[in-house]
Design an enzyme around this catalytic site. Structure first.
Site, PDB file in Angstrom:
ATOM      1  N   HIS A  97      -1.873 -37.472  13.788  1.00 30.62           N
ATOM      2  CA  HIS A  97      -0.624 -38.134  14.164  1.00 30.62           C
ATOM      3  C   HIS A  97       0.383 -37.133  14.719  1.00 30.62           C
ATOM      4  CE1 HIS A  97      -1.838 -41.974  12.310  1.00 30.62           C
ATOM      5  NE2 HIS A  97      -2.504 -41.187  11.486  1.00 30.62           N
TER       6      HIS A  97
ATOM      7  N   LYS B  23       0.825  -1.203   0.000  1.00 30.95           N
ATOM      8  CA  LYS B  23       0.000   0.000   0.000  1.00 30.95           C
ATOM      9  C   LYS B  23       0.866   1.263   0.000  1.00 30.95           C
ATOM     10  CE  LYS B  23      -3.894  -0.007   2.214  1.00 30.95           C
ATOM     11  NZ  LYS B  23      -4.938  -0.008   3.271  1.00 30.95           N
TER      12      LYS B  23
ATOM     13  N   GLY C 106      -5.539  -4.853   4.913  1.00 29.70           N
ATOM     14  CA  GLY C 106      -4.683  -5.795   4.211  1.00 29.70           C
ATOM     15  C   GLY C 106      -5.185  -7.223   4.257  1.00 29.70           C
ATOM     16  N   ARG C 107      -5.636  -7.668   5.430  1.00 27.66           N
ATOM     17  CA  ARG C 107      -6.062  -9.069   5.542  1.00 27.66           C
ATOM     18  C   ARG C 107      -7.436  -9.303   4.948  1.00 27.66           C
ATOM     19  NH1 ARG C 107      -5.317  -6.511  10.115  1.00 27.66           N
ATOM     20  NH2 ARG C 107      -6.964  -6.179  11.649  1.00 27.66           N
TER      21      ARG C 107
ATOM     22  N   LYS D 294       8.535  -3.449  13.743  1.00 25.93           N
ATOM     23  CA  LYS D 294       9.119  -2.731  12.611  1.00 25.93           C
ATOM     24  C   LYS D 294      10.036  -1.609  13.103  1.00 25.93           C
ATOM     25  CE  LYS D 294       5.249  -3.447   9.409  1.00 25.93           C
ATOM     26  NZ  LYS D 294       4.219  -2.770   8.584  1.00 25.93           N
TER      27      LYS D 294
ATOM     28  N   GLU E  33      -4.651 -11.234  14.308  1.00 27.96           N
ATOM     29  CA  GLU E  33      -4.286  -9.842  14.044  1.00 27.96           C
ATOM     30  C   GLU E  33      -5.489  -8.926  14.212  1.00 27.96           C
ATOM     31  OE1 GLU E  33      -1.112  -8.628  11.117  1.00 27.96           O
ATOM     32  OE2 GLU E  33      -2.845  -7.809  10.067  1.00 27.96           O
TER      33      GLU E  33
ATOM     34  N   GLU F 197      10.205  -5.563   4.136  1.00 30.08           N
ATOM     35  CA  GLU F 197      10.399  -6.898   3.579  1.00 30.08           C
ATOM     36  C   GLU F 197      10.046  -6.933   2.091  1.00 30.08           C
ATOM     37  OE1 GLU F 197       8.766  -7.531   7.857  1.00 30.08           O
ATOM     38  OE2 GLU F 197       8.513  -6.114   6.194  1.00 30.08           O
TER      39      GLU F 197
END
Length: 540
Positions: A377, A199, A260-261, A505, A346, A205
């Site tokens: 398992h 954005k 964002g999510r 950050k 979040e 990153e």
């Protein structure tokens, strides 16, 4: 009727040790405690709740004016109060007429962006839009992180059988150089289309990875206009994108009213559309839109997202269960637990109310999971025999995508059996009877029996999809979005900010400064010592 969460806790404390199995003396329980929306069927009869308690939860939600909060979201009120923003990802999957009524002057930009996306997909797939070398694209690399990554990843994985365009779509989020090397080794520079999603176009990153891929492509190609021709960006920072070398015509917008999510439904979904085609992407949004309409209009006692939310609050606050297991018994849905970890934790992993006051109750559960049958398992041993009770959502498609029908039957049987086993458990007397019938001696029975008991009484939901299609998967994602929103509203917090992400950050920048020889007063002696060890190794 419950007046607040404290009332819920008081009542639930009285029934915490009640046997879920005992509730099935009502032979109609499974029919009553189930609901269908489109291609999704929810059975919540294995929850530790009776009719009166569920009715009281519904009345409490009404008392909390949940309907008004839902209407506020869909109508564009600025319910993200800490950032003074509306929350309108649902408008992105609504019909154009509804876009105009809700988004007003923003509607045409959204419609134009959808048309631009569709045109890009058509042009890439038809060969009208080609690489800098004049070749047809073979691969797509999406670079992002967080919400700009998880939604694309889970949908690409879930809808693999619907990858219809012939393009191989990859995602890159991890800042680890090993992840970058892995992608570079898979990709042909001359025929790879890159989509950078950020954005602000300042995310550390994402920019680090984008720069590494850019340098690789420039060194691997003789075409110096390869970035301009083969790269697209989803961003609001047009100047930064252009400075990076991406063409102005290759920039698609993001909006501050889409978190964002929750952004898969926007231009962020371009890499997915390049995999499943425009028709598949439209079906994905249509499925989500169908769940939106149900969520807006269904009465709470029949409202699938509201019911999931209330049952989750009953388990989290009333019965004090701190975790939630997401167990999709479908290989295609193996990325769903990780996606819901981000979406749920979040959104609601907070302890401060909208008013700014400290909350006096717990909020988001710890979400984890794995595809079935693998989890049986692994961690499910703890779910069966530890003292911890872990509420669980089982998710399975009635029709699998594989031609191996016997495999699918065994898969479905395991899913249904695990929910039953978590509820029923096995008492000491039952184990002893079984061991006695097997011919063990009394001494061996006494020694072995305690090790084979199962506590049971673990609540679960079972979600059945007819099959995993773009439409049903879109509805499934919207279902969980709305469930999480309802829980945040009833917990009186803001589900749409994520200030906790920012501290790491900020301190990450401080660490980098110290690594490069600068001074910082913000880091502990532990971190400074760790940095010194890293610098010492780097200097060797």
């Amino acid at each position: 009727m419950f007046q607040d969460l404290n009332d819920i806790c008081l009542l639930a404390d009285k029934v915490k040790n009640r046997s879920i199995l005992s509730l099935f003396t009502d032979t109609n329980r499974a029919d009553k405690l189930s609901v269908t929306v489109g291609d999704i069927f929810l059975d919540y009869s294995k929850q530790n709740i009776n009719d009166d308690e569920l009715s009281a939860l519904v009345q409490w939600a009404e008392h909390c004016h949940l309907s008004d909060t839902i209407n506020d979201m869909f109508s564009g009120e600025k319910i993200n109060e800490t950032e003074n923003r509306a929350v309108l990802h649902t408008a992105l999957r609504a019909p154009d007429s509804l876009k105009h009524s809700v988004l007003k002057e923003k509607a045409q930009e959204v419609i134009d962006t959808e048309n631009q996306m569709a045109e890009i997909v058509d042009n890439v797939c038809s060969g009208k839009l080609v690489s800098a070398s004049g070749e047809k694209f073979t691969d797509v690399l999406a670079i992002g992180i967080g919400g700009s990554y998880y939604g694309i990843k889970v949908a690409l994985t879930a809808l693999k059988p619907y990858h219809s365009t012939g393009l191989n779509v990859h995602v890159l989020a991890n800042v680890d150089g090993g992840a970058v090397d892995e992608k570079i080794n898979l990709l042909p520079a001359e025929t790879t289309l890159v989509v950078v999603i950020s954005k602000t176009f300042t995310t550390q990153e994402t920019l680090l990875n984008a720069t590494a891929i850019k340098n690789w492509m420039l060194s691997a190609s003789d075409n110096q206009d390869i970035i301009e021709k083969q790269w697209f960006a989803i961003s609001t920072n047009i100047n930064a994108v252009i400075s990076f070398g991406i063409s102005r015509q290759h920039i698609l917008p993001m909006w501050d009213w889409v978190g964002g999510r929750f952004s898969l439904w926007s231009a962020v979904g371009l890499p997915l559309a390049l995999a499943i085609g425009n028709q598949g992407f439209s079906q994905l949004k249509a499925g989500a839109g169908e769940m939106d309409e149900h969520f807006k209009s269904a009465p709470f006692e029949q409202n699938m997202p509201v019911l999931l939310a209330l049952l989750g609050i009953w388990n989290r606050n009333g019965l004090a269960y701190s975790s939630l297991a997401i167990l999709p018994y479908d290989h295609a849905l193996r990325a769903l637990p990780g996606y819901l970890q981000q979406t749920d934790m979040e959104s609601n992993g907070k302890s401060v109310a909208l008013s700014g006051e400290k909350l006096t109750w717990d909020t988001a559960p710890i979400v984890f999971g794995q595809e079935g049958t693998n989890g049986q398992h692994a961690f499910m041993q703890l779910m069966h025999q530890s003292d911890d009770i872990v509420p669980t959502d089982f998710i399975i498609a009635l029709n699998g995508t594989s031609q191996l029908k016997a495999h699918h039957q065994v898969l479905v049987a395991n899913c249904f059996a695990q929910s039953e086993a978590l509820m029923q458990g096995k008492t000491l007397s039952q184990v002893k009877d079984e061991l006695s019938a097997a011919g063990l001696s009394p001494a061996d029975i006494n020694n072995l029996a305690p090790h084979k008991t199962m506590k049971g009484n673990t609540p679960s939901n079972t979600l059945l999809l007819n099959s995993v299609t773009p439409q049903s998967f879109g509805a499934l994602l919207a279902l969980y979005e709305h469930k999480i929103f309802v829980q945040g509203a009833l917990w009186q917090l803001n589900s749409f900010d994520q200030w906790g992400v920012e501290l790491g950050k900020q301190l990450g920048n401080q660490v980098l400064k110290v690594m490069n020889g600068e001074h910082s007063d913000l880091l502990s002696t532990s971190s400074l010592a760790l940095i010194a060890k890293f610098n010492q190794t780097r200097a060797c």
